[in-house]
Design a protein around this motif. Structure first.
Motif, PDB file in Angstrom:
ATOM      1  N   PRO A  60       0.982  -1.328  -0.170  1.00 35.77           N
ATOM      2  CA  PRO A  60      -0.011  -0.064   0.036  1.00 35.77           C
ATOM      3  C   PRO A  60       0.918   1.459  -0.223  1.00 35.77           C
ATOM      4  N   PHE A  61       0.321   2.372  -0.640  1.00 35.42           N
ATOM      5  CA  PHE A  61       1.059   3.775  -0.625  1.00 35.42           C
ATOM      6  C   PHE A  61       1.580   3.859   0.659  1.00 35.42           C
ATOM      7  N   ILE A  62       0.659   4.162   1.732  1.00 36.76           N
ATOM      8  CA  ILE A  62       1.078   4.567   3.059  1.00 36.76           C
ATOM      9  C   ILE A  62       2.154   3.723   3.611  1.00 36.76           C
ATOM     10  N   PHE A 151      14.916  10.044  -4.363  1.00 36.96           N
ATOM     11  CA  PHE A 151      14.272   9.075  -4.716  1.00 36.96           C
ATOM     12  C   PHE A 151      12.848   9.139  -4.036  1.00 36.96           C
ATOM     13  N   LEU A 152      12.710   9.385  -2.753  1.00 38.93           N
ATOM     14  CA  LEU A 152      11.582   9.577  -1.949  1.00 38.93           C
ATOM     15  C   LEU A 152      10.629  10.459  -2.745  1.00 38.93           C
ATOM     16  N   LEU A 153      11.113  11.636  -3.372  1.00 38.57           N
ATOM     17  CA  LEU A 153      10.144  12.786  -4.252  1.00 38.57           C
ATOM     18  C   LEU A 153       9.780  11.984  -5.525  1.00 38.57           C
ATOM     19  N   ILE A 154      10.771  11.190  -5.900  1.00 37.96           N
ATOM     20  CA  ILE A 154      10.310  10.656  -7.291  1.00 37.96           C
ATOM     21  C   ILE A 154       9.162   9.439  -7.087  1.00 37.96           C
ATOM     22  N   PHE A 155       9.503   8.752  -5.910  1.00 37.93           N
ATOM     23  CA  PHE A 155       8.294   7.891  -5.373  1.00 37.93           C
ATOM     24  C   PHE A 155       6.846   8.701  -5.292  1.00 37.93           C
ATOM     25  N   LEU A 156       6.722   9.763  -4.588  1.00 43.00           N
ATOM     26  CA  LEU A 156       5.719  10.566  -4.565  1.00 43.00           C
ATOM     27  C   LEU A 156       5.197  10.901  -5.811  1.00 43.00           C
ATOM     28  N   ILE A 157       5.759  11.333  -6.641  1.00 39.90           N
ATOM     29  CA  ILE A 157       5.373  11.959  -7.757  1.00 39.90           C
ATOM     30  C   ILE A 157       4.947  10.823  -8.822  1.00 39.90           C
ATOM     31  N   VAL A 158       5.519   9.600  -8.906  1.00 41.54           N
ATOM     32  CA  VAL A 158       5.106   8.785  -9.745  1.00 41.54           C
ATOM     33  C   VAL A 158       3.879   7.869  -9.227  1.00 41.54           C
ATOM     34  N   THR A 159       3.809   7.638  -7.958  1.00 41.97           N
ATOM     35  CA  THR A 159       2.518   7.076  -7.409  1.00 41.97           C
ATOM     36  C   THR A 159       1.380   7.851  -7.485  1.00 41.97           C
ATOM     37  N   THR A 160       1.544   9.445  -7.456  1.00 39.45           N
ATOM     38  CA  THR A 160       0.407  10.348  -7.464  1.00 39.45           C
ATOM     39  C   THR A 160      -0.140  10.189  -8.982  1.00 39.45           C
ATOM     40  N   ILE A 161       0.695  10.017  -9.931  1.00 46.63           N
ATOM     41  CA  ILE A 161       0.412  10.222 -11.250  1.00 46.63           C
ATOM     42  C   ILE A 161      -0.307   8.720 -11.698  1.00 46.63           C
ATOM     43  N   GLN A 162       0.370   7.919 -11.061  1.00 48.76           N
ATOM     44  CA  GLN A 162      -0.163   6.361 -11.305  1.00 48.76           C
ATOM     45  C   GLN A 162      -0.518   5.463 -10.282  1.00 48.76           C
ATOM     46  N   PRO A 163      -1.663   5.905  -9.450  1.00 48.46           N
ATOM     47  CA  PRO A 163      -1.781   5.214  -8.276  1.00 48.46           C
ATOM     48  C   PRO A 163      -2.175   3.776  -8.369  1.00 48.46           C
ATOM     49  N   TYR A 164      -2.727   3.257  -9.480  1.00 47.14           N
ATOM     50  CA  TYR A 164      -3.223   1.999  -9.597  1.00 47.14           C
ATOM     51  C   TYR A 164      -2.147   0.989 -10.145  1.00 47.14           C
ATOM     52  N   LYS A 165      -1.296   1.859 -10.786  1.00 53.25           N
ATOM     53  CA  LYS A 165       0.016   0.774 -11.618  1.00 53.25           C
ATOM     54  C   LYS A 165       0.458  -0.321 -10.960  1.00 53.25           C
ATOM     55  N   LEU A 166       1.013  -0.484  -9.597  1.00 47.35           N
ATOM     56  CA  LEU A 166       1.535  -1.385  -8.932  1.00 47.35           C
ATOM     57  C   LEU A 166       0.584  -2.513  -8.826  1.00 47.35           C
ATOM     58  N   THR A 219      -1.570  -5.074  -0.573  1.00 40.76           N
ATOM     59  CA  THR A 219      -1.561  -4.110  -1.772  1.00 40.76           C
ATOM     60  C   THR A 219      -2.925  -3.417  -2.257  1.00 40.76           C
ATOM     61  N   VAL A 220      -3.554  -4.607  -2.632  1.00 37.36           N
ATOM     62  CA  VAL A 220      -5.032  -4.297  -2.918  1.00 37.36           C
ATOM     63  C   VAL A 220      -6.099  -3.715  -1.978  1.00 37.36           C
ATOM     64  N   PHE A 221      -6.177  -4.644  -0.769  1.00 34.12           N
ATOM     65  CA  PHE A 221      -7.181  -4.305   0.366  1.00 34.12           C
ATOM     66  C   PHE A 221      -6.674  -3.260   1.208  1.00 34.12           C
ATOM     67  N   LYS A 222      -5.526  -2.877   1.164  1.00 34.62           N
ATOM     68  CA  LYS A 222      -5.298  -1.451   1.916  1.00 34.62           C
ATOM     69  C   LYS A 222      -4.688  -0.394   1.131  1.00 34.62           C
ATOM     70  N   THR A 223      -4.994  -0.518   0.077  1.00 35.79           N
ATOM     71  CA  THR A 223      -4.722   0.736  -0.766  1.00 35.79           C
ATOM     72  C   THR A 223      -6.318   1.418  -1.038  1.00 35.79           C
ATOM     73  N   ARG A 224      -6.217   2.658  -0.117  1.00 40.43           N
ATOM     74  CA  ARG A 224      -7.530   3.254  -0.007  1.00 40.43           C
ATOM     75  C   ARG A 224      -8.207   3.725  -1.294  1.00 40.43           C
TER      76      ARG A 224
END
Length: 753
Positions: A60-62, A151-166, A219-224
């Motif tokens: 999950p993202f958090i 890398f932390l900043l890159i992670f935040l940007i990428v997951t914001t743009i593609q929240p469902y990708k993983l 990943t699925v059940f805890k991703t808001r």
């Protein structure tokens, strides 16, 4: 092998996607710094980026965000302490002990923090001799910290743009694993199958599926965004994953007495046709998985309705030619398998319909399940958990001791003047990479690390000797990095090979012409670290796999009993709860996979530690069969039809008596006479025998119907299959009980002597 499909699996996988992101995040700053001619001065920036990137575990993202933040804090703190105490030998030993124990122990909180702990020790190894920061400690630490935060900043940007990708990629990987599982099952229908080998492959694949399902659940059940949002995509992803779990059970229900089947139909080609058709369904599942990984809509590869019709025609033509009173029961078994294949076909067709992403369909989708019950158990982050593991009875604590001692020995060896070791940290990093809680994994990684390093070093040496064009070398470096990070979790040998290549090329860019020294140091350091890791894992507080077997066998036996009881509740008209049934199904599969995984690791332990290997092997095999046959029985429990001809109460008592005896024997409890008597109950299924006899008479008088509806099956065939499955479960449970009885008898005889 379909090489095109295999290539697509890799290209669209989460591993390549993550590897590309890590590579770009690391290399792009290098290119900018190199452009301005300050790469050597700021080399700690990409180093910090790569370290933090390697701690990013699927989830999950958090949780990912928090673990990356924690990693940044830990890495900077460790780098600071290591830089401040460099050269003071007593303090260096003290920091190795403190950091070695702490960062190894935080693995009790799960793989995510375990990865942070391992990389924190790598940071310690890198900074331990102060060669990276030199005299400008705080400037170096500031550069290193900036790289970590980058890398932390890159992670935040990428997951914001593609929240469902993983989530989409992980669900896709579930379908790919199911495709491989179905391909293995298909091989039971080929000519002259190797049953022992295939059962071993089935169990191994079950382990992989279980581990992946656990990760995907979290990943699925805890991703808001997936659970709470009502978007079309979020609902579709949720349903696609739940469908994959139901499909997994349907694949398990196809379990049959394959040896008897081969004996009955070995002369014709019907089984080969089944084998070919199941491979077609496997290709369709792969196609769905690849589409999910690449976030595209899947279109069927074949006209599976037409393919199944052809298989159906082949079955009925064979039936009409060869059915007789003597072969009736064989054809009833084959008809049941055809029905199972039909159900799998319909499930795949339904998945394609869901995948069409029809908006009206998506809005109507609802799981109706309490998703919290399906999440994997995880230790909560509190001090009590850590404190409770500070004991020699804890495998985590023993592992932490081994890691710490190995690091101390590695550092001592690096100080020996006659060895003249050029890269102290390579020994320590290799020890951290190789030394794992299980001896079997340490042994395996030790060999793979050595082989991968030697092969990678030879290839890299050849590349640097033959090529002197920087653009080409940079391209090879980038490809090596991507491939290294892609294979890091799945194919360790290849990961080490490409890692060695990109390390050689990186050092060549920083210090051209130094390749001979790097080659010698890399090989020597890897060999030294391998010897230390192997010796420590074998001699210092080892945790052998056989010590885990009894507990895992108890859990598997209990889980199978509750799973079976949950299925029989429907037949007995007791309270049947679909959600409870699915939770128990999940627990049975997980317990079986944990036991199987432990057994496979035990095979790699030293011979004198492979205690009761044959007993455990038989228990694993029988547990797998009980789970699979129970899954087969569950298909009828989900049906609204009644099968009153079967004496369910007697069968339940009979089978559960054997299962309860197994649990009692594993717990060294006395078996009651009631349990023994229940095992000998004879179910009153006489009406079923009468129906079969009547049917045989009809066939003898040529009075049978040429019914070709793939969706319909005679009630008698269903009754016969339910009876046969119950008989198989009882037979296997009885065999399992005898295995444990023999084990206990041998144990008591040994103690008396």
């Amino acid at each position: 092998m379909n090489y095109s499909a295999e290539l697509k699996k890799i290209i669209t996988s989460q591993y390549l996607y993550s590897a590309t992101r890590i590579t770009l995040a690391t290399v792009l700053p290098c290119l900018v710094l190199s452009y301005f001619g300050i790469l050597k001065e700021y080399f700690l920036f990409p180093l910090g980026t790569s370290f933090v990137a390697l701690t990013d575990q699927p989830g999950p993202f958090i949780r990912r965000r928090n673990s990356l933040t924690f990693a940044v804090i830990c890495f900077v703190f460790v780098a600071l302490i290591a830089s401040l105490v460099k050269g003071i030998i007593a303090l260096v030993f003290l920091e190795i002990i403190i950091f070695g124990m702490f960062f190894s122990l935080i693995g009790v909180y799960g793989q995510r923090l375990g990865a942070v702990g391992s990389l924190a020790l790598v940071v310690l190894a890198i900074f331990i001799d102060g060669h990276l920061t030199g005299e400008h400690i705080f400037k170096g630490l500031l550069i290193f910290t900036s790289g970590c935060i980058w890398f932390l900043l890159i992670f935040l940007i990428v997951t914001t743009i593609q929240p469902y990708k993983l989530a989409s990629q992980m669900i896709g990987e579930n379908y790919l694993q199911l495709a491989e599982f179905l391909k293995i099952k298909a091989n039971f229908y080929q000519k002259n199958p190797d049953f022992d080998k295939l059962y071993s492959q089935v169990i191994s694949k079950q382990i992989e599926i279980k581990n992946l399902q656990e990760e995907t659940r979290e990943t699925v059940f805890k991703t808001r965004t997936i659970v709470n949002e009502s978007t079309t995509l979020s609902r579709l992803l949720m349903m696609m994953f739940l469908n994959s779990m139901d499909l997994h059970e349907k694949l398990m229900t196809s379990e049959s007495d394959y040896k008897k089947l081969q004996e009955s139909f070995d002369k014709g080609d019907i089984l080969v046709k089944m084998h070919n058709y199941l491979n077609i369904l496997s290709d369709e599942l792969s196609n769905i998985g690849i589409a999910l990984q690449s976030s595209k809509r899947a279109k069927p590869l074949y006209n599976i309705e037409l393919e199944f019709q052809e298989l159906n025609v082949a079955y009925f033509e064979l039936r009409n030619r060869q059915i007789s009173p003597d072969t009736l029961e064989n054809f009833m078994i084959l008809r049941q398998i055809m029905m199972r294949i039909n159900e799998i076909t319909k499930e795949i067709e339904e998945i394609y319909k869901v995948f069409s992403q029809n908006v009206k369909l998506a809005k109507s989708l609802s799981t109706g399940l309490d998703l919290k019950k399906f999440l994997p158990n995880q230790e909560k982050i509190n001090f009590k958990v850590l404190k409770s593991n500070i004991s020699l009875s804890s495998s985590h604590f023993r592992h932490a001791v081994r890691v710490t001692i190995a690091l101390l020995i590695g550092y001592l060896v690096s100080l020996l003047p006659f060895l003249v070791i050029g890269h102290t940290y390579w020994i320590l990093i290799t020890i951290i990479a190789i030394l794992k809680p299980a001896y079997s994994i340490t042994k395996q990684r030790n060999l793979l690390r050595l082989y991968g390093t030697v092969v990678g070093a030879v290839i890299a040496y050849g590349i640097l000797y033959l090529i002197d064009i920087n653009a080409v070398l940079l391209a090879i470096l980038l490809i090596s990095m991507v491939l290294c990070f892609t294979f890091l979790k799945t194919k360790y040998f290849w990961a080490v090979l490409f890692m060695t290549m990109y390390i050689f090329l990186s050092f060549n860019f920083l210090k051209p012409g130094n390749v001979n020294v790097i080659f010698k140091d890399r090989i020597v350091d890897t060999f030294i670290a391998g010897v230390i890791a192997f010796a420590v894992s074998y001699l210092v507080l080892p945790v052998w796999e056989h010590t885990q077997n009894l507990d895992l066998m108890k859990k598997s036996a209990t889980a199978n009993l509750t799973y079976f009881h949950s299925v029989m509740a429907k037949f007995l008209n007791q309270n049947y709860n679909l959600e409870e049934y699915k939770v128990r199904r999940k627990n049975a599969i997980i317990s079986l996979a944990n036991l199987s995984d432990n057994f496979q690791r035990m095979i790699s332990d030293p011979k004198n530690q492979q205690k009761k290997l044959e007993v455990v092997h038989q228990f694993v095999t029988t547990s797998h069969l009980i789970t699979a046959y129970t899954a087969s029985l569950s298909q009828y429990a989900n049906d609204e039809r009644q099968y009153s001809e079967i004496d369910y109460e007697s069968w339940t008592k009979k089978i559960e008596s054997e299962m309860n005896q197994v649990s009692a024997l594993l717990s060294d409890q006395k078996i009651s006479e009631t349990l023994k008597m229940d095992s000998h109950i004879e179910p009153e299924d006489s009406s079923l025998e009468d129906l079969i006899l009547k049917r045989k008479t009809e066939i003898k008088e040529n009075d049978f119907y040429d019914r070709r509806d793939p969706d319909k099956i005679s009630r008698l065939t269903e009754l016969k299959n339910i009876h046969d499955v119950l008989e198989l479960i009882y037979s296997v449970a009885k065999e399992q009980r005898k295995v444990i009885e023999k084990y206990r008898y041998e144990k008591s005889t040994l103690l008396q002597s």
